[in-house]
Design a protein around this motif. Structure first.
Motif, mmCIF file in Angstrom:
data_model
loop_
_atom_site.group_PDB
_atom_site.id
_atom_site.type_symbol
_atom_site.label_atom_id
_atom_site.label_comp_id
_atom_site.label_asym_id
_atom_site.label_seq_id
_atom_site.Cartn_x
_atom_site.Cartn_y
_atom_site.Cartn_z
ATOM 1 N N ALA A 85 161.344 100.733 133.302
ATOM 2 C CA ALA A 85 161.621 100.422 131.911
ATOM 3 C C ALA A 85 160.039 100.918 131.199
ATOM 4 O O ALA A 85 160.202 101.161 129.929
ATOM 5 C CB ALA A 85 160.929 98.790 131.970
ATOM 6 N N VAL A 86 158.765 101.633 131.704
ATOM 7 C CA VAL A 86 157.916 102.057 130.943
ATOM 8 C C VAL A 86 158.317 103.072 130.251
ATOM 9 O O VAL A 86 157.789 103.693 129.597
ATOM 10 C CB VAL A 86 156.894 101.346 132.017
ATOM 11 C CG1 VAL A 86 155.792 103.050 131.087
ATOM 12 C CG2 VAL A 86 156.274 100.561 132.185
ATOM 13 N N VAL A 87 158.606 104.177 131.895
ATOM 14 C CA VAL A 87 158.902 105.471 131.128
ATOM 15 C C VAL A 87 160.422 105.323 130.206
ATOM 16 O O VAL A 87 160.091 106.084 128.906
ATOM 17 C CB VAL A 87 160.482 106.355 132.025
ATOM 18 C CG1 VAL A 87 160.750 107.387 131.782
ATOM 19 C CG2 VAL A 87 158.915 105.932 132.977
ATOM 20 N N LEU A 88 161.532 104.208 130.130
ATOM 21 C CA LEU A 88 162.347 103.766 129.183
ATOM 22 C C LEU A 88 161.973 103.706 127.473
ATOM 23 O O LEU A 88 162.402 104.041 126.466
ATOM 24 C CB LEU A 88 163.557 103.283 129.667
ATOM 25 C CG LEU A 88 164.277 103.619 130.995
ATOM 26 C CD1 LEU A 88 165.492 102.735 131.057
ATOM 27 C CD2 LEU A 88 164.719 105.287 130.237
ATOM 28 N N SER A 246 162.471 103.592 139.893
ATOM 29 C CA SER A 246 163.301 103.987 140.841
ATOM 30 C C SER A 246 164.042 103.574 139.033
ATOM 31 O O SER A 246 164.806 103.136 138.844
ATOM 32 C CB SER A 246 163.528 102.405 141.599
ATOM 33 O OG SER A 246 164.648 102.343 141.396
ATOM 34 N N PHE A 247 164.296 105.154 139.467
ATOM 35 C CA PHE A 247 165.481 105.383 138.749
ATOM 36 C C PHE A 247 167.424 105.077 138.587
ATOM 37 O O PHE A 247 168.108 104.993 137.983
ATOM 38 C CB PHE A 247 166.082 107.336 138.272
ATOM 39 C CG PHE A 247 164.473 108.092 137.463
ATOM 40 C CD1 PHE A 247 164.207 107.648 135.988
ATOM 41 C CD2 PHE A 247 163.368 107.853 138.451
ATOM 42 C CE1 PHE A 247 163.364 108.086 135.872
ATOM 43 C CE2 PHE A 247 162.184 108.991 137.227
ATOM 44 C CZ PHE A 247 162.459 108.538 136.386
ATOM 45 N N ALA A 248 167.560 104.571 139.823
ATOM 46 C CA ALA A 248 168.560 104.080 140.521
ATOM 47 C C ALA A 248 168.759 103.122 140.103
ATOM 48 O O ALA A 248 170.309 102.843 139.374
ATOM 49 C CB ALA A 248 168.337 103.693 142.085
ATOM 50 N N MET A 249 168.131 101.772 139.366
ATOM 51 C CA MET A 249 168.201 100.895 137.714
ATOM 52 C C MET A 249 169.258 101.129 136.744
ATOM 53 O O MET A 249 168.231 99.877 135.869
ATOM 54 C CB MET A 249 166.944 100.207 138.411
ATOM 55 C CG MET A 249 166.729 99.503 139.740
ATOM 56 S SD MET A 249 167.551 98.266 140.289
ATOM 57 C CE MET A 249 167.440 97.190 139.554
ATOM 58 N N ILE A 250 168.704 102.196 136.323
ATOM 59 C CA ILE A 250 168.948 102.810 134.992
ATOM 60 C C ILE A 250 170.105 102.497 134.274
ATOM 61 O O ILE A 250 170.012 102.045 133.079
ATOM 62 C CB ILE A 250 168.692 104.334 134.942
ATOM 63 C CG1 ILE A 250 168.057 104.563 133.648
ATOM 64 C CG2 ILE A 250 170.594 105.219 135.558
ATOM 65 C CD1 ILE A 250 167.784 106.882 133.391
ATOM 66 N N GLY A 251 170.714 102.145 136.114
ATOM 67 C CA GLY A 251 171.788 101.641 134.369
ATOM 68 C C GLY A 251 172.186 99.916 134.160
ATOM 69 O O GLY A 251 173.053 99.289 133.398
ATOM 70 N N HIS A 252 170.806 99.564 134.564
ATOM 71 C CA HIS A 252 170.787 97.511 134.477
ATOM 72 C C HIS A 252 170.088 97.131 133.154
ATOM 73 O O HIS A 252 169.169 97.813 132.401
ATOM 74 C CB HIS A 252 170.079 97.369 134.695
ATOM 75 C CG HIS A 252 170.778 97.173 137.173
ATOM 76 N ND1 HIS A 252 170.844 96.122 137.506
ATOM 77 C CD2 HIS A 252 170.776 98.297 137.474
ATOM 78 C CE1 HIS A 252 171.392 96.163 138.764
ATOM 79 N NE2 HIS A 252 171.509 97.761 138.964
ATOM 80 N N PRO A 253 170.914 95.861 132.021
ATOM 81 C CA PRO A 253 171.032 95.984 130.681
ATOM 82 C C PRO A 253 169.698 95.815 130.997
ATOM 83 O O PRO A 253 168.522 95.778 129.652
ATOM 84 C CB PRO A 253 172.089 94.872 130.890
ATOM 85 C CG PRO A 253 173.337 95.590 131.778
ATOM 86 C CD PRO A 253 172.715 95.765 132.997
ATOM 87 N N GLU A 254 168.823 94.775 131.675
ATOM 88 C CA GLU A 254 167.791 93.670 131.985
ATOM 89 C C GLU A 254 166.445 94.790 131.591
ATOM 90 O O GLU A 254 166.029 94.786 131.224
ATOM 91 C CB GLU A 254 167.540 93.219 132.976
ATOM 92 C CG GLU A 254 166.542 92.333 132.732
ATOM 93 C CD GLU A 254 166.606 90.886 133.827
ATOM 94 O OE1 GLU A 254 165.423 90.448 134.017
ATOM 95 O OE2 GLU A 254 167.414 91.059 134.839
ATOM 96 N N ILE A 255 167.185 96.534 132.691
ATOM 97 C CA ILE A 255 165.866 97.815 132.412
ATOM 98 C C ILE A 255 165.308 97.907 131.246
ATOM 99 O O ILE A 255 164.814 98.284 130.307
ATOM 100 C CB ILE A 255 166.248 98.697 132.949
ATOM 101 C CG1 ILE A 255 166.064 98.372 134.906
ATOM 102 C CG2 ILE A 255 165.199 99.474 132.862
ATOM 103 C CD1 ILE A 255 164.811 98.552 135.293
ATOM 104 N N TRP A 256 166.487 97.462 130.229
ATOM 105 C CA TRP A 256 166.571 98.633 128.710
ATOM 106 C C TRP A 256 166.057 97.106 127.875
ATOM 107 O O TRP A 256 165.579 97.824 126.930
ATOM 108 C CB TRP A 256 167.987 98.467 128.329
ATOM 109 C CG TRP A 256 168.438 100.225 129.223
ATOM 110 C CD1 TRP A 256 169.333 100.409 130.211
ATOM 111 C CD2 TRP A 256 168.187 101.572 128.655
ATOM 112 N NE1 TRP A 256 169.318 101.362 130.668
ATOM 113 C CE2 TRP A 256 168.827 102.667 129.622
ATOM 114 C CE3 TRP A 256 168.208 101.763 127.036
ATOM 115 C CZ2 TRP A 256 168.761 103.440 129.130
ATOM 116 C CZ3 TRP A 256 167.419 103.534 127.254
ATOM 117 C CH2 TRP A 256 167.431 104.023 128.171
ATOM 118 N N ILE A 257 166.016 95.930 128.443
ATOM 119 C CA ILE A 257 165.862 95.238 127.069
ATOM 120 C C ILE A 257 164.035 95.332 127.487
ATOM 121 O O ILE A 257 163.785 94.701 126.291
ATOM 122 C CB ILE A 257 166.002 94.006 127.811
ATOM 123 C CG1 ILE A 257 168.291 93.845 127.654
ATOM 124 C CG2 ILE A 257 166.028 92.643 127.448
ATOM 125 C CD1 ILE A 257 168.197 92.707 128.335
#
Length: 526
Positions: A85-88, A246-257
């Motif tokens: 999330a920090v990277v994004l 963990s880039f495997a979680m990149i598709g999860h909406p909560e990460i983007w929020i």
């Protein structure tokens, strides 16, 4: 960049000593590994400092993000997911910079900016009192007024006074005396006292004192009131402190929020810090805000990739940089390298520094931000400046940075609305021969729905047989709501035998059949 190295290097040393406990304390308050706070400080100094155009701003982990980070680590399931999330968030900030969103910072009133600086200064002083007396073992944590352990800022201060550690208090007083004498007297005596700064001397004296009294039960300083930097026992253990996302979680909406939340809050804190530090800059230089967002975004991407907390430009370290005589961004960059060198080469020596000495350094930083003279100046400036200033301070001290700024901004907007309500028109009344009044009403340059109440109040007060002269020659914008008022008033005016003359740029008209039709020809409302 190297022209003012004789001033930038001493300032960087001060910022370095301020940054060490802040990086560790913010990591602790965020529920993150302590080393992640140091990584953020190093990245904020070296990476952000190199890209940024801020002459005096210093970046690193921010206390204002601690609550967000604490919740995010828990809700996302792991620290590695949070790092993604920090990277994004960094990538989103880069987009903000490219979209030129940096202008947002200029829309905050000066009274709110000054209140923010003063509020942070007060918090610094209040939070350092327990450290000064050697009571609080939590290094820089619990920045909120109401703390998770059931205490609050004032109860912690009372507890510290009732549980004074003689050794920590003594070296804090000695450190404070060194700082005051160095700044007020010795710095004017010779170049050597400008090159070697008082805070560095105070820290060295503090280390010597600790080593000399560590066997004393009465005057010694306990280990839990010293700086606590992780000490690796090998190169492998040092490298193990770095964590990758963990880039495997990149598709999860909560990460983007979470990423968008961090990007938004970090960008806002950065822009407000930029505005505040530019005001403190003796040379009144202006930081390019869009470039700053790009630099912060790059820093957050790097920090997230190697296991660091999110970074912003921060008031405490930036203020310490200004107060210590920093001239260019080299002071921020050098402080980053000093952090890196210290955690690699001399972590054991750093762990000899008493927190009470660092508290003495921060005392002076906080005092310079919240001088009593500033309260007097703001009071003399009038209630329109003083009220948002005080509300911002109270919101920051008893809430947090964003609450204080938000409340101050709301009050500032309310002040604008009140003044707009009051300044919608100018009224002059004369007596006419028929016993009525000649009322001259000159409308302001912009008249909106906010002014509707004030104008309607004046129209309803008109007596029978009055003659209303409405001058709209200076008016450039007339809201449709105001025209509706005039059309409705036409009926009441005829019943009270009130004649109306309108003077505009196109000429003069008396008692028009339709005010809306007239004004649509003369002034185009939105």
């Amino acid at each position: 960049m190297f022209k003012h190295l004789n001033k930038d290097f001493p300032a960087s040393v001060v910022v370095f000593f301020v940054a060490i406990p802040l990086c560790l304390g913010i990591a602790l308050a965020s529920g993150a590994p302590l080393f992640s706070g140091l990584i953020a400080g190093i990245v904020g100094g070296i990476v952000v400092g190199a890209i940024s155009g801020a002459p005096l701003g210093v970046s690193g982990p921010a206390a204002g993000l601690a609550a967000i980070v604490l919740v995010a680590i828990s809700s996302l399931g792991s620290f590695e997911n949070f790092l993604l999330a920090v990277v994004l968030a960094g990538a989103i900030q880069i987009v903000f910079g490219l979209l030129k969103a940096g202008i947002i910072g200029y829309y905050f009133p000066n009274s709110v900016i000054k209140g923010m600086l003063t509020g942070i200064g007060i918090i610094i002083v209040l939070k350092q009192i327990p450290h000064f007396f050697g009571y609080e073992s939590d290094p820089q944590g619990d920045w909120a007024f109401f703390q998770v352990d059931g205490e609050n800022t004032f109860s912690e201060i009372i507890n510290s006074i009732n549980n004074i550690s003689p050794g920590a208090t003594l070296i804090a007083i000695i450190g404070m005396a060194i700082l005051i004498i160095w700044e007020a007297v010795l710095s004017k005596k010779g170049k050597i006292f400008k090159l070697i700064q008082g805070p560095l001397v105070a820290v060295v004296v503090g280390i010597i004192y600790y080593l000399a009294t560590q066997d004393s039960e009465t005057m010694g300083i306990s280990a839990d009131h010293l700086v606590n930097v992780p000490v690796p026992d090998s190169f492998d253990s040092f490298m193990d402190q770095f964590t990758t996302p963990s880039f495997a979680m990149i598709g999860h909406p909560e990460i983007w929020i979470t990423a968008f939340t961090i990007a938004l809050v970090a960008s806002l804190e950065t822009l407000l810090s930029v505005e505040a530090i530019d005001k403190l800059d003796p040379h009144k230089r202006t930081t390019p805000t869009n470039r700053e967002l790009f630099a912060q975004g790059t820093g957050n991407m790097v920090s997230g990739l190697i296991g660091g907390l999110p970074v912003t430009q921060v008031i405490v370290r930036s203020s310490a940089n200004v107060q210590s005589g920093g001239q260019t961004k080299m002071s921020a960059i050098i402080h980053g390298f000093l952090l890196l060198i210290s955690v690699v080469i001399i972590p054991n020596i750093l762990n000899y520094i008493p927190l009470s000495v660092l508290a003495a350094i921060l005392f002076l930083v906080g005092y310079k931000l919240a001088k009593p003279a500033l309260f007097i100046d703001m009071f003399k400036a009038g209630w329109k400046q003083f009220v948002p200033f005080i509300v911002t301070i109270l919101g920051i001290v008893f809430g947090d940075l964003l609450i204080g700024i938000g409340l101050g901004l709301v009050v500032g907007i309310f002040v604008i609305l009140v003044k707009s309500y009051q300044n919608s028109h100018f009224l002059h009344i004369e007596k006419a021969d028929n016993g009525g009044n000649i009322v001259k009403m000159e409308l302001a340059e912009e008249v909106t729905f906010i002014n509707k109440g004030a104008i309607l109040k004046e129209l309803n007060k008109l007596e029978e047989n009055s003659f209303l002269i409405m001058d709209v020659r200076k008016t450039r914008y007339l809201d449709s709501d105001i025209i509706d008022i005039l059309d409705d008033f036409k009926i009441k005016a005829s019943e009270k035998n009130i004649n109306i003359k309108i003077i505009s740029q196109r000429g003069t008209v008396e008692n028009p059949d339709s005010y809306r039709q007239f004004f649509n020809l003369d002034i185009n409302p939105v």
